[in-house]
Design a protein around this motif. Sequence first.
Motif, PDB file in Angstrom:
ATOM      1  N   TYR A  21      -0.382  -5.087   1.990  1.00  0.00           N
ATOM      2  CA  TYR A  21      -0.247  -3.754   1.395  1.00  0.00           C
ATOM      3  C   TYR A  21       0.515  -3.830   0.074  1.00  0.00           C
ATOM      4  O   TYR A  21       0.127  -3.187  -0.918  1.00  0.00           O
ATOM      5  N   ALA A  22       1.581  -4.640   0.051  1.00  0.00           N
ATOM      6  CA  ALA A  22       2.353  -4.777  -1.184  1.00  0.00           C
ATOM      7  C   ALA A  22       1.513  -5.382  -2.299  1.00  0.00           C
ATOM      8  O   ALA A  22       1.696  -5.054  -3.478  1.00  0.00           O
ATOM      9  N   ALA A  23       0.578  -6.274  -1.937  1.00  0.00           N
ATOM     10  CA  ALA A  23      -0.293  -6.869  -2.939  1.00  0.00           C
ATOM     11  C   ALA A  23      -1.337  -5.880  -3.435  1.00  0.00           C
ATOM     12  O   ALA A  23      -1.677  -5.852  -4.619  1.00  0.00           O
ATOM     13  N   LEU A  24      -1.847  -5.051  -2.524  1.00  0.00           N
ATOM     14  CA  LEU A  24      -2.897  -4.103  -2.890  1.00  0.00           C
ATOM     15  C   LEU A  24      -2.360  -2.862  -3.600  1.00  0.00           C
ATOM     16  O   LEU A  24      -2.974  -2.349  -4.530  1.00  0.00           O
ATOM     17  N   PHE A  25      -1.193  -2.388  -3.159  1.00  0.00           N
ATOM     18  CA  PHE A  25      -0.658  -1.123  -3.672  1.00  0.00           C
ATOM     19  C   PHE A  25       0.815  -1.278  -4.054  1.00  0.00           C
ATOM     20  O   PHE A  25       1.693  -0.648  -3.465  1.00  0.00           O
ATOM     21  N   PRO A  26       1.102  -2.128  -5.032  1.00  0.00           N
ATOM     22  CA  PRO A  26       2.510  -2.396  -5.365  1.00  0.00           C
ATOM     23  C   PRO A  26       3.283  -1.155  -5.793  1.00  0.00           C
ATOM     24  O   PRO A  26       4.487  -1.059  -5.552  1.00  0.00           O
TER      25      PRO A  26
END
Length: 299
Positions: A21-26
């Motif tokens: 999730y952090a990679a997709l929606f930082p």
Amino acid sequence: MGEDKISYLGGSYAGMLGAVYAALFPHRVDRFALDSPVDPATIWRPFELARTPAFDRGFAELADWIAERDTDYGFGDTAQEVTRAVSSLLDRARTSPIVIAGHPWTAGELGSLIVAGIYYEQYAGLIASALAAVAAGQEPFVPFPIRPVPPPGVAGVPADNHTAVNIAYRCADGPWPRDPRTYLRDLATYGTRYPLFGPANANITPCAFWPPAMDHPAPPTPGQVSDRAPGVLVTAALRDVAVPLAFSRAVAARLPGSRLVTVDARTHAPFPYHGDACLNGAVNDFLSAGVLPASDLAC
């Protein structure tokens, strides 16, 4: 839900979801605490094979612990004797389930007990006692289900629902070898090198036959687009068997500005139930005040 950012606490697979999730929606990341996260770059076949040596090391620790208490369990007073005795018990159950109080104990069920013992050092006495009881033909005390059970309070859900959902997710998360000969080669290699756990970890699964149309491109791994995300807090146990430290360390390294907090234990997802005040305090401080440790922290 109308929130610009979210905070998140997740362990193991859920820790991996937080990393993805952090990679997709930082831009949506606030305070993320990832407890023993799996490295998304390794899911799932490479992960299963790569963690097999950790299973072996975990059992070696358990065997040492049992050997030191031979008068309690009777498996031998050296790790080698314990290993032979437990292997012999498994072989016996593979030949024919060991029936005790109407329950046929299979090699798979006994293997599940052993895995619980190597995942969590605090279970060592419980698991050793249960194995000794089965070896003696007595009913063991096991305070958790060995076979799948229906989820409580949900009518009509089959007992194997968790297993089925786990398989579905893992098969669709990333690519799996399609050629059965790949698994035969891995079985020969890992079964010889790691006879207790290699066959199970290297064996073929339904994922080899998962419909190609259901395969999806792997999501971006941390590091590909995560330079815009704030640092996260990663926690892990140094001797984790389920998700060895290298995987959680890789997640922390790929999310710039992150911190890694470790505890010297053989356990999995140590927050909060392992009870380490140092590690728990670091997580609580971060989730409550948003303050990361100044550097990586060894508790």
